[in-house]
Write a protein that holds these residues in place. Sequence first.
Motif, PDB file in Angstrom:
ATOM      1  N   ASP A 363       0.844  -1.195   0.000  1.00 20.41           N
ATOM      2  CA  ASP A 363       0.000   0.000   0.000  1.00 20.41           C
ATOM      3  C   ASP A 363       0.879   1.245   0.000  1.00 20.41           C
ATOM      4  N   LEU A 364       0.588   2.165  -0.922  1.00 16.51           N
ATOM      5  CA  LEU A 364       1.337   3.410  -1.049  1.00 16.51           C
ATOM      6  C   LEU A 364       0.413   4.586  -0.765  1.00 16.51           C
ATOM      7  N   ALA A 365       0.782   5.409   0.206  1.00 16.07           N
ATOM      8  CA  ALA A 365       0.022   6.631   0.503  1.00 16.07           C
ATOM      9  C   ALA A 365       0.611   7.782  -0.311  1.00 16.07           C
ATOM     10  N   ILE A 366      -0.254   8.544  -0.985  1.00 12.56           N
ATOM     11  CA  ILE A 366       0.179   9.723  -1.734  1.00 12.56           C
ATOM     12  C   ILE A 366      -0.417  10.951  -1.042  1.00 12.56           C
ATOM     13  N   ASP A 411       2.589   1.016   3.409  1.00 10.93           N
ATOM     14  CA  ASP A 411       3.956   0.503   3.339  1.00 10.93           C
ATOM     15  C   ASP A 411       4.951   1.564   2.897  1.00 10.93           C
ATOM     16  N   ALA A 412       4.479   2.669   2.320  1.00  4.76           N
ATOM     17  CA  ALA A 412       5.373   3.734   1.854  1.00  4.76           C
ATOM     18  C   ALA A 412       4.570   5.017   1.712  1.00  4.76           C
ATOM     19  N   ALA A 432       6.748   8.796   8.841  1.00  6.47           N
ATOM     20  CA  ALA A 432       7.015   7.656   7.967  1.00  6.47           C
ATOM     21  C   ALA A 432       8.404   7.090   8.232  1.00  6.47           C
ATOM     22  N   GLU A 433       9.381   7.957   8.361  1.00  7.82           N
ATOM     23  CA  GLU A 433      10.746   7.522   8.627  1.00  7.82           C
ATOM     24  C   GLU A 433      10.829   6.786   9.961  1.00  7.82           C
ATOM     25  N   ALA A 434      10.128   7.287  10.972  1.00  8.07           N
ATOM     26  CA  ALA A 434      10.152   6.661  12.294  1.00  8.07           C
ATOM     27  C   ALA A 434       9.565   5.250  12.260  1.00  8.07           C
ATOM     28  N   GLN A 435       8.636   5.019  11.331  1.00  6.79           N
ATOM     29  CA  GLN A 435       8.009   3.705  11.212  1.00  6.79           C
ATOM     30  C   GLN A 435       8.769   2.790  10.257  1.00  6.79           C
ATOM     31  N   GLY A 436       9.901   3.271   9.743  1.00  6.62           N
ATOM     32  CA  GLY A 436      10.734   2.439   8.890  1.00  6.62           C
ATOM     33  C   GLY A 436      10.209   2.258   7.483  1.00  6.62           C
ATOM     34  N   MET A 437       9.297   3.123   7.048  1.00  9.79           N
ATOM     35  CA  MET A 437       8.759   2.966   5.704  1.00  9.79           C
ATOM     36  C   MET A 437       9.463   3.904   4.719  1.00  9.79           C
ATOM     37  N   PRO A 438       9.627   3.480   3.477  1.00 12.02           N
ATOM     38  CA  PRO A 438      10.213   4.359   2.466  1.00 12.02           C
ATOM     39  C   PRO A 438       9.355   5.605   2.278  1.00 12.02           C
ATOM     40  N   VAL A 439      10.004   6.747   2.143  1.00 15.27           N
ATOM     41  CA  VAL A 439       9.273   7.998   1.961  1.00 15.27           C
ATOM     42  C   VAL A 439      10.039   8.894   1.008  1.00 15.27           C
ATOM     43  N   ILE A 440       9.328   9.461   0.074  1.00 14.49           N
ATOM     44  CA  ILE A 440       9.830  10.497  -0.830  1.00 14.49           C
ATOM     45  C   ILE A 440       8.818  11.630  -0.770  1.00 14.49           C
ATOM     46  N   ILE A 649      10.351  -0.711  -0.784  1.00 14.91           N
ATOM     47  CA  ILE A 649       9.440  -1.425   0.118  1.00 14.91           C
ATOM     48  C   ILE A 649       9.961  -2.834   0.368  1.00 14.91           C
ATOM     49  N   LEU A 650      10.359  -3.504  -0.712  1.00 16.50           N
ATOM     50  CA  LEU A 650      10.893  -4.855  -0.573  1.00 16.50           C
ATOM     51  C   LEU A 650      12.120  -4.861   0.333  1.00 16.50           C
TER      52      LEU A 650
END
Length: 658
Positions: A363-366, A411-412, A432-440, A649-650
């Motif tokens: 799942d990707l949040a935008i 997931d990102a 997002a960073e604190a939860q270990g998920m990729p973020v841009i 994510i992987l």
Amino acid sequence: MPHIRNAEMADIPALETIVSASFPYGRLSGRSFSKAIRLASQLLMVSVSDDGSIGGYALTHFRKDVARARLHSIAVAPEMRGHGIGRDLLAACEAEAARRGCASIRLDVPINNIAAQEFHQRQGYATRKIVRPRGNASGDHVQMEKVLHNADGSPVLALRQPSILIVVGRQQDRKPLEEAVAQLNIRMATASEYLSKPEIAIGVRQVINLCPVDDYLSQGYYVSLLAKARAQRAMPNIDTVTGLIWKKLYKDYLGELTALVKDRIPAELANSKLDKHAIEIHFGSSGEEWSRPMAARAWRLFPAPVLEVLLARHKDGWSVDYIWPLSIASVQQSDIARFVAGLAEFCQNRRNPSLRRKRTSFDLAILFDAKEEFPPSTEQAIRHFMRAADKLNIQAEVIGARDIERLSSFDALFIRETTNIDNHTFTFAKAAEAQGMPVIDDPVSILRCSNKVYLHEAMARARIATPRTLLITKANMKEMLAQLSFPLVLKIPDGSFSRGVIKVRDAGEYQQKASQMLEDSFIILAQEFLPTSFDWRIGVLDGKPLFACKYHMARGHWQIYNHKAKGKTDMGGFETMRVEDAPQNIVKTAVRASLQMGRSLYGVDLKEVDGTPFVIEVNDNPNVDTGVEDKATGEEVYNTIISVFRERILASKGLARP
């Protein structure tokens, strides 16, 4: 959908490619694959996509009179990881081993490959011992084994274990659900069992937490907390539990929920003497027709199996006063059938039934605001991103500034709003960073790119050419005058879209404008003015060029954006080209400049003077718009960005190398 079949000789080239991409040593050769296809004592199976491409393979060895199979090798093509292919191949191997009468199946995993060990643990494999291959060619391995037959000799189903686990508070809470659980082929455990016996959760991806959430550190709280630690989705997840326990975290949504019911209150309730009315929501569904829109919204905001929403009568009418998660013990016997129906629908869909989504890998949040004046991407571009995500089996969903409590369910995170360290975009990036998920854009990139002082120092340190720049403060403003040549450009450190950038023509105008700007910023930049008819914009993602554009200056103006009075803004034209068609010294300089900021998505602005590139700035959230940045390559821009998200994510889940 991919399907599993026995390998054929024509598959060998594809298998060699997968092996080459998956293993640094000890690779199977084409001859080994050919032998495995011919021998009855070996079974080589492949996963085949609808288009005929090979997504992965599994090789199992069998020995005569030995009631144990050996999984010799299993691998999935890098671009196909995260789609469940490995689990399907493993299940097929186990099914064949059980059919041949094997009591168990073993395999060896490199001791330093933690991700592979965890993967097999989730599929029911237990660690037996540490083994050292002959000659110690590739280091120590962990031997793992899975039992395929029960003690009475009956076969253990070699299919995927149910991936949903229901956790209840007490043994007696099982009874209302036992029949439904059996029909749905899902598992159930008490909170004590789940917390104290990790083996119960092997293979579980979704935990439905039906325990009481009385307060912070309660039984239900720990179930959701431990599910997060075990990389399992919990409903409610720990953020939802925390948000509902502390009313201040959800009070902002009470007005929104009230608006969905205040004009729908039925006459019998409005005319009654009741001051309160509780609505029980099961998996997003209410038993009362008039409250269903509110129930669906409450479920989206706070996904929990059972929610109680309390309506209270006030002077100005009915309003939602609080929301609370309930345990299965709180559900009345008369409502059990409705609860079971909601449970069945959720388990069959494997996700929020109100969203009606297909099952996806990630799942990707935008983060996007369509009302923003200058968003980095338009709504049409966002739709392109969502289509690109769908191709890679990623569910993309647009979220807003008020959805931070839902962030952990993704997931990102892809931020498509103008970033700044003093607004919600930076808060989202940090969360997002604190939860270990990729973020841009990541927080570090936002911090670095939003400050032109940092940019100036970073470029100077890397010896990348920029217009001559001086740092101006109130203390040195007059002193610096002797070093300046006019015209020049004054910039505040955190300006964007040509705002906070002023051109001054002489010393008098410099002192006037600099004094005004220093009232709001401790430091400003005085930069050499380089007149050009256009700026280069090179998009860079993960250290690789993505797109190349020429942004022309607004008509009669020296900048790309001309911010006029009454809120009007003129923009110059553009030319987009493929990266390989842009001057390579421009592209290489842009990539070098981006690497001083990080490995995220950047837009590097440069001016070209007599063939020499000068970096003007590096933006952390560059425009990616339909008909502009994608004009030369079309969907390729969106596909590339989403592909990088999938790779990250992987990697974040230990399913691929970072």
